[in-house]
Design a protein around this motif. Structure first.
Motif, PDB file in Angstrom:
ATOM      1  N   ALA A  73      55.565  43.958  93.970  1.00 20.67           N
ATOM      2  CA  ALA A  73      55.486  43.666  92.537  1.00 20.67           C
ATOM      3  C   ALA A  73      55.942  42.234  92.267  1.00 20.67           C
ATOM      4  O   ALA A  73      55.372  41.542  91.434  1.00 20.67           O
ATOM      5  CB  ALA A  73      56.338  44.651  91.749  1.00 20.67           C
ATOM      6  N   TYR A 122      53.675  39.103  90.454  1.00 27.27           N
ATOM      7  CA  TYR A 122      54.154  38.448  89.243  1.00 27.27           C
ATOM      8  C   TYR A 122      54.417  36.962  89.474  1.00 27.27           C
ATOM      9  O   TYR A 122      55.074  36.321  88.668  1.00 27.27           O
ATOM     10  CB  TYR A 122      55.414  39.164  88.742  1.00 27.27           C
ATOM     11  N   LEU A 140      51.752  39.608  84.200  1.00 30.62           N
ATOM     12  CA  LEU A 140      52.738  40.610  83.786  1.00 30.62           C
ATOM     13  C   LEU A 140      52.071  41.963  83.573  1.00 30.62           C
ATOM     14  O   LEU A 140      52.567  42.997  84.033  1.00 30.62           O
ATOM     15  CB  LEU A 140      53.402  40.126  82.496  1.00 30.62           C
ATOM     16  N   GLU A 141      50.915  41.928  82.888  1.00 32.82           N
ATOM     17  CA  GLU A 141      50.202  43.180  82.631  1.00 32.82           C
ATOM     18  C   GLU A 141      49.783  43.847  83.943  1.00 32.82           C
ATOM     19  O   GLU A 141      49.981  45.054  84.138  1.00 32.82           O
ATOM     20  CB  GLU A 141      48.972  42.874  81.770  1.00 32.82           C
ATOM     21  N   THR A 181      51.126  43.430  86.887  1.00 34.90           N
ATOM     22  CA  THR A 181      52.297  43.909  87.622  1.00 34.90           C
ATOM     23  C   THR A 181      52.802  45.225  87.060  1.00 34.90           C
ATOM     24  O   THR A 181      53.135  46.144  87.803  1.00 34.90           O
ATOM     25  CB  THR A 181      53.425  42.876  87.546  1.00 34.90           C
ATOM     26  N   TRP A 182      52.846  45.316  85.728  1.00 38.47           N
ATOM     27  CA  TRP A 182      53.348  46.546  85.104  1.00 38.47           C
ATOM     28  C   TRP A 182      52.473  47.727  85.477  1.00 38.47           C
ATOM     29  O   TRP A 182      52.953  48.788  85.871  1.00 38.47           O
ATOM     30  CB  TRP A 182      53.420  46.360  83.584  1.00 38.47           C
ATOM     31  N   LYS A 183      51.145  47.526  85.378  1.00 36.01           N
ATOM     32  CA  LYS A 183      50.227  48.608  85.734  1.00 36.01           C
ATOM     33  C   LYS A 183      50.416  49.020  87.185  1.00 36.01           C
ATOM     34  O   LYS A 183      50.504  50.201  87.513  1.00 36.01           O
ATOM     35  CB  LYS A 183      48.779  48.161  85.534  1.00 36.01           C
ATOM     36  N   PHE A 220      52.970  48.589  89.149  1.00 36.18           N
ATOM     37  CA  PHE A 220      54.269  49.182  89.421  1.00 36.18           C
ATOM     38  C   PHE A 220      54.319  50.624  88.943  1.00 36.18           C
ATOM     39  O   PHE A 220      54.717  51.521  89.681  1.00 36.18           O
ATOM     40  CB  PHE A 220      55.337  48.344  88.710  1.00 36.18           C
ATOM     41  N   VAL A 221      53.878  50.858  87.703  1.00 36.19           N
ATOM     42  CA  VAL A 221      54.013  52.201  87.137  1.00 36.19           C
ATOM     43  C   VAL A 221      53.047  53.175  87.810  1.00 36.19           C
ATOM     44  O   VAL A 221      53.444  54.262  88.236  1.00 36.19           O
ATOM     45  CB  VAL A 221      53.809  52.163  85.612  1.00 36.19           C
TER      46      VAL A 221
END
Lengths: 475, 215
Positions: free
Chosen positions: A145, A149, A157-158, A160-162, A164-165
């Motif tokens: 991750a 980023y 950021l978007e 990475t968030w997707k 990661f989750v």
């Protein structure tokens, strides 16, 4: 024990070096690159004898085990990582000149995280215990991750968030599966264990229902990380938003790790569950078909290669379903070489054209002939055109499917490969010919094409020599 | 009903209450209480079987998951100044009722599982585990604020742990600790990303993170 030391000593040393030096400079990056290549040589020297001589898998400590296929994957990962590191020197020095938003401290973090990421990937191949395997694969998610980023933009950021989750939740299901497999090993009077080498010999004592559920959850969980079809949505985003060396690492090394976990599980499952092969093969087929349809309509150059990765994951999954580890390695080897070359080249092309949209890129052959020829060669390789290694691997896979009477998967895969061949070459054709735009920047061709040339050349050699030898010798 | 089942089912009821509340701080509290009850159930199971590994892991859960992580997430939501998370798709009370429905389903699943596993007696524990799993998934699907997604993920993980404790004779200690460490690091990094999201997007509504599409 000496194996583990030989695997992790030099990377640890380089992390230590980066952290202890008061200032991070380009020289430090050069030294790390040299250290990773040194690590590759050390690994070849220590692991090659094991590859040739011993037949049985080598237990290292409890829960750790190294077998032939793992050794091959370790060498492959180190080779690709060393190539990506070397290329990242030139890549980032250009980025550094181009925009001032990237700082050396950012690069230092990138460097440390990618070496840690490399270590965590190496250990995936040495682990025998399914619990440790889960912990390690979750660790690769956490570390990578940080690589995605790198650019610190909104889009990064978007993505990475997707990434990661979605991957964390997917992998949580793999934890559930691992728990169920542990429970299935405890029920019928033997003490529970998560060691694959132990479970393979105790298949008659496993509880069938619990194991089946456990395996399916693990397949879904690790499949999310590998990017199988309905669960792939994070993959194109993460691969297109990461900087080019990181995309190459993710696509060429990380996907192999997740698939290797499925391979380990499948080595137990194929012994006790009857229809498991056809289930995995069908999942693989659907993934290949879906990815080839997505390839037709693409707008971003790196998203194109990301979908091509999903397609190759499908192929590898089919080879796992057939329970042929060597074929799996062959596919992974050729895919990793060519795909990392493609991602590195796309990074350069994006630096030349200052855009990641396919519509902004045209006329590369006039502007930078070396890169254009390389791009065409490697896209021919990734779509499975004859002299390259991918062709050999895919033809072996298809013939195995026919031999084992999987007619419908055979037809589907053949159609999907044709579609993806047409799709990829259409896009690449649009990139290469036409008129170049005015605002393109000239790059130093020699440095930037060194690593891709090496990787594509290796794939070519694999196509000519090793494929047949490897397959006949090891099978 | 014995004490182990009582604790774990109470925990799953608190998780369902979480589905019915829009205040993020209240959700954090409910998550902490639910985790605490889950740890209590594990602790009493460790006394019953005199299993010291389970006792250690339940104490670690109380320290890390029931105290440290809620305090950290509370710090995060105070920094980014969000208070409530109205639901997505349908109103919040319906979400809670769905949770109750899934608790019933989990009981049916448990009965089905127990048919094939006659050696296991704690049906309440398994029901609570499956129900926590469903609740966590529902919470992740129905809410749109990034912090809620993390709480949902943690609830789901609690469910997996409880299921693991009830159908195995506890996972090996080192694996449980490793998993806990991974989760802890993942939550810390998620917190960092939430700061970044709120500073660069000026909201933390994850359903609006949709700029990366196929066009």
């Amino acid at each position: 024990m000496s194996i583990i030391l030989s695997l992790c000593l030099i990377p640890l040393l380089s992390i230590f070096l980066i952290q202890i030096l008061p200032r991070y400079t380009w020289g430090t990056l050069k030294v790390t690159v040299l250290l990773i290549w040194l690590e590759f040589i050390v690994q070849v020297l220590t692991l090659y004898p094991l590859l040739v001589n011993k037949i049985a898998p080598i237990p290292v400590i409890d829960g750790f085990m190294v077998d032939k296929i793992a050794i091959l994957f370790i060498l492959l990962t180190t080779l690709i990582m060393a190539a990506c590191f070397s290329h990242s020197y030139w890549f980032f020095s250009h980025e550094f000149k181009k925009n001032n938003s990237i700082s050396l401290s950012q690069l230092r973090i990138f460097n440390v995280i990618s070496i840690m990421f490399y270590l965590s990937m190496i250990f995936v191949y040495c682990l025998d215990n399914l619990g440790y395997l889960w912990i390690d694969i979750e660790l690769t998610t956490i570390l990578s991750a940080g690589l995605v980023y790198f650019n610190r933009t909104k889009h990064a950021l978007e993505a990475t968030w997707k990434y990661f989750v979605i991957c964390s939740v997917g992998i949580a299901f793999a934890l559930l599966g691992t728990t169920l497999i542990y429970a299935s090993s405890q029920l019928h009077g033997c003490h529970g264990s998560l060691n694959v080498s132990y479970l393979i010999n105790q298949t008659q004592h496993l509880d069938l229902n619990l194991f089946k559920f456990g395996f399916i959850f693990c397949l879904l969980g690790y499949g999310t990380k590998a990017g199988i079809f309905p669960l792939h949505s994070w993959l194109p985003d993460a691969h297109s938003e990461a900087p080019a060396p990181a995309s190459a690492m993710l696509s060429a090394c990380l996907l192999n790790c997740a698939l290797f976990a499925i391979l380990r599980l499948n080595s137990i499952a194929c012994l006790i569950i009857a229809n498991m092969a056809s289930l995995i093969i069908w999942i693989g087929c659907i993934t290949i078909l879906a990815a080839s349809l997505f390839l037709l309509r693409q707008y971003g150059i790196k998203r194109l290669w990301a979908y091509s990765s999903i397609e190759n994951v499908g192929l590898m999954l089919v080879s796992i379903g057939l329970n042929q580890p060597w074929l799996f390695f062959l596919l992974a080897f050729n895919h990793s070489l060519v795909k990392s070359a493609l991602f590195l080249l796309s990074g350069n092309i994006m630096q030349i054209t200052n855009s990641k949209e396919l519509k902004d890129i045209s006329g590369l052959i006039e502007f930078s002939p070396v890169m254009a020829i390389l791009l065409v060669l490697s896209s021919l390789a990734i779509t499975g055109t004859p002299p390259f290694g991918n062709f050999m691997a895919e033809i072996i896979l298809l013939s195995q499917l026919l031999n084992l009477n999987f007619i419908y998967p055979f037809i589907l895969i053949a159609i999907a490969l044709t579609i993806s061949f047409i799709a990829v070459l259409t896009h690449v054709g649009k990139i290469t010919v036409g008129k170049p735009k005015i605002n393109y920047i000239q790059l130093n061709n020699f440095n930037y094409s060194l690593i891709p040339v090496l990787l594509v050349f290796l794939s070519l050699i694999a196509g000519f020599f090793f494929t047949n030898k490897l397959f006949i010798g090891m099978n | 009903m014995n004490i182990i089942d009582f604790f774990s089912l109470t925990g799953s009821c608190f998780a369902i209450l979480m589905l019915g509340s829009v205040s993020i701080r209240l959700n954090l509290w409910l998550y902490a209480i639910q985790t605490f009850f889950m740890a209590l159930s594990t602790l009493s199971e460790s006394f019953k079987f005199s299993n010291s590994e389970l006792a250690i892991i339940s104490l670690v859960i109380i320290i890390i998951k029931a105290f440290f992580i809620p305090i950290f997430l509370n710090f995060v939501i105070e920094k980014i100044k969000v208070k409530s998370d109205s639901g997505l798709i349908f109103p919040v009370p319906i979400g809670m009722h769905l949770g109750i429905l899934f608790l019933g389903f989990s009981n049916l699943f448990t009965l089905e599982i127990l048919k094939s596993l006659p050696e296991i007696h704690h049906s309440g524990n398994i029901t609570a585990g499956i129900s926590l799993l469903f609740t966590g998934m529902l919470f992740m699907l129905l809410r749109k604020i990034a912090v809620s997604q993390i709480i949902g993920f943690l609830t789901l993980e609690n469910g997996i742990f409880l299921l693991g404790v009830s159908i195995t004779h506890s996972m090996p200690l080192i694996i449980d600790l490793g998993v806990m460490l991974d989760i802890l690091v993942a939550i810390m990094i998620c917190g960092l990303f939430i700061f970044k999201i709120s500073s660069s997007f000026e909201h933390i509504d994850v359903t609006q993170l949709n700029e990366l599409t196929e066009s």
